[in-house]
Design an enzyme around this catalytic site. Sequence first.
Site, PDB file in Angstrom:
ATOM      1  N   ASP A  21      -4.554   5.350  47.202  1.00 25.54           N
ATOM      2  CA  ASP A  21      -4.420   3.760  47.408  1.00 25.54           C
ATOM      3  C   ASP A  21      -3.120   3.315  47.393  1.00 25.54           C
ATOM      4  O   ASP A  21      -2.263   3.533  46.239  1.00 25.54           O
ATOM      5  CB  ASP A  21      -5.366   3.255  46.659  1.00 25.54           C
ATOM      6  N   HIS A  22      -2.535   2.328  48.219  1.00 28.35           N
ATOM      7  CA  HIS A  22      -1.328   1.496  48.197  1.00 28.35           C
ATOM      8  C   HIS A  22      -0.197   2.454  48.011  1.00 28.35           C
ATOM      9  O   HIS A  22       0.601   2.183  47.060  1.00 28.35           O
ATOM     10  CB  HIS A  22      -1.699   0.487  47.081  1.00 28.35           C
ATOM     11  N   HIS A  75      -6.099  -9.185  45.135  1.00 32.47           N
ATOM     12  CA  HIS A  75      -6.342  -8.323  44.104  1.00 32.47           C
ATOM     13  C   HIS A  75      -6.373  -8.960  42.800  1.00 32.47           C
ATOM     14  O   HIS A  75      -5.660 -10.000  42.417  1.00 32.47           O
ATOM     15  CB  HIS A  75      -5.025  -7.241  44.039  1.00 32.47           C
ATOM     16  N   GLY A  76      -7.465  -8.748  41.885  1.00 36.24           N
ATOM     17  CA  GLY A  76      -7.832  -9.265  40.705  1.00 36.24           C
ATOM     18  C   GLY A  76      -8.626 -10.251  40.801  1.00 36.24           C
ATOM     19  O   GLY A  76      -9.468 -10.217  41.549  1.00 36.24           O
ATOM     20  N   HIS A  83      -9.826  -5.287  51.017  1.00 41.51           N
ATOM     21  CA  HIS A  83      -9.306  -5.031  49.569  1.00 41.51           C
ATOM     22  C   HIS A  83      -9.666  -6.136  48.803  1.00 41.51           C
ATOM     23  O   HIS A  83      -9.967  -7.200  49.225  1.00 41.51           O
ATOM     24  CB  HIS A  83      -7.620  -4.805  49.794  1.00 41.51           C
ATOM     25  N   GLY A  84      -9.468  -6.036  47.521  1.00 37.36           N
ATOM     26  CA  GLY A  84      -9.806  -7.081  46.365  1.00 37.36           C
ATOM     27  C   GLY A  84     -11.191  -7.431  46.511  1.00 37.36           C
ATOM     28  O   GLY A  84     -11.564  -8.767  46.312  1.00 37.36           O
ATOM     29  N   SER A  90     -13.257  -7.282  43.720  1.00 36.63           N
ATOM     30  CA  SER A  90     -13.639  -7.846  42.534  1.00 36.63           C
ATOM     31  C   SER A  90     -13.717  -9.319  42.512  1.00 36.63           C
ATOM     32  O   SER A  90     -13.046 -10.108  43.390  1.00 36.63           O
ATOM     33  CB  SER A  90     -12.761  -7.487  41.544  1.00 36.63           C
ATOM     34  N   ASN A 110     -13.013  -2.266  48.764  1.00 35.75           N
ATOM     35  CA  ASN A 110     -12.204  -1.630  47.306  1.00 35.75           C
ATOM     36  C   ASN A 110     -12.618  -2.496  46.395  1.00 35.75           C
ATOM     37  O   ASN A 110     -12.504  -3.582  46.330  1.00 35.75           O
ATOM     38  CB  ASN A 110     -10.751  -1.760  47.716  1.00 35.75           C
ATOM     39  N   VAL A 111     -12.941  -1.833  45.249  1.00 34.91           N
ATOM     40  CA  VAL A 111     -13.209  -2.551  43.912  1.00 34.91           C
ATOM     41  C   VAL A 111     -12.468  -1.771  42.723  1.00 34.91           C
ATOM     42  O   VAL A 111     -12.368  -0.628  42.637  1.00 34.91           O
ATOM     43  CB  VAL A 111     -14.594  -2.612  43.550  1.00 34.91           C
TER      44      VAL A 111
HETATM   45  P1  13P Z   1      -9.685  -5.699  42.990  1.00 32.97           P
HETATM   46  O1  13P Z   1      -8.891  -5.165  41.849  1.00 32.97           O
HETATM   47  O2  13P Z   1      -9.241  -7.034  42.866  1.00 32.97           O
HETATM   48  O3  13P Z   1     -11.002  -5.138  43.022  1.00 32.97           O
HETATM   49  O4  13P Z   1      -9.059  -4.744  44.224  1.00 32.97           O
HETATM   50  C1  13P Z   1      -8.902  -3.537  44.453  1.00 32.97           C
HETATM   51  C2  13P Z   1      -8.010  -3.099  45.453  1.00 32.97           C
HETATM   52  O5  13P Z   1      -8.361  -3.819  46.700  1.00 32.97           O
HETATM   53  C3  13P Z   1      -7.592  -1.635  45.594  1.00 32.97           C
HETATM   54  O6  13P Z   1      -7.003  -1.352  46.614  1.00 32.97           O
END
Ligand code: 13P
Length: 290
Positions: A82-83, A180-181, A208-209, A211, A230-231
């Site tokens: 990832d990333h 993200h976050g 992505h992001g 959460s 993605n979580v």
């Molecule tokens: P979150 O931490 O916001 O869930 O995002 C995770 C993510 O996108 C990992 O690539």
Amino acid sequence: MRIISTKYLLARAKQERFAVPAFNIHNAETIQAVLEACHERQSPVILAGTPSTFRHIAFQDLYALCQSFAGTFDIPIALHLDHHEALGDIRNKVFAGARSAMIDASHLPFGDNVALVRDVTDFCHKYDCSVEAELGRLGGIEDDQDVSAGQSFLTDPDEAVEFVKLTGIDSLAIAIGTAHGLYKDTPKIDFERLATIATRVGIPIVLHGGSDVPDDYIIRAVQLGISKVNVGTELKIAFAGAVKHYFSVNPEANDPRFYMRVGMDAMKQVVYSKIRLCGSAGKLTIGSES
Ligand code: 13P
């Protein structure tokens, strides 16, 4: 069961309009918690590690753990980089077994993003390693990246079509308003933009992001064509919160078999919930490459 390329999981997801959840994991316990839940729900899963995950535990050790757990839980696993930001880093991990990689060059101008992603794709495809890349830029903190709201921007649909054509990637991460976050306010998701990109881009699209996004937003995004969600953050918060609570009630406790289990069980609740939103329960069979 074995470690496979993400594209085989996403092929079925795209065809049947569900999403495969990708969970950020960091050690044996977090992998085990995710796989227990995915096994119970018979959900396909992507286990994602960022560069700092692999500074915490070496790629080859995490890979060996995943390979062993794939057998234990009888689940095909995609272990995803990832990333990642450098071809050399991805190359070393592909030589060590990685078959799923994200090259994140979203901070670069379009032409430079294309050039780096093209190099990664040319290399990875020789090893049946699927490649995800990002166009547009998410805000928030992820691993070593801290992107302010002012630096973030949404994906342009015309550029997305061009980007996919020029790079040969297997899946495209798009920016449509998630970050993200955790969020200060309810995120504003540009569903129209998502629908446009999904109809014009032929490959699986990644959100992505995942959460802290309202449940109905995730469900709608999947209906509109998101194939991978993605979580990360929510899993960490659940795990840490449960362990903190355990120690507040049991201040003398010291046995990781007990306090880790409490964290794992809390994390599993998040995994169940995201599987439900992704519609991935009971979808374990791998699709063929489209
Ligand atoms: P979150 O931490 O916001 O869930 O995002 C995770 C993510 O996108 C990992 O690539």
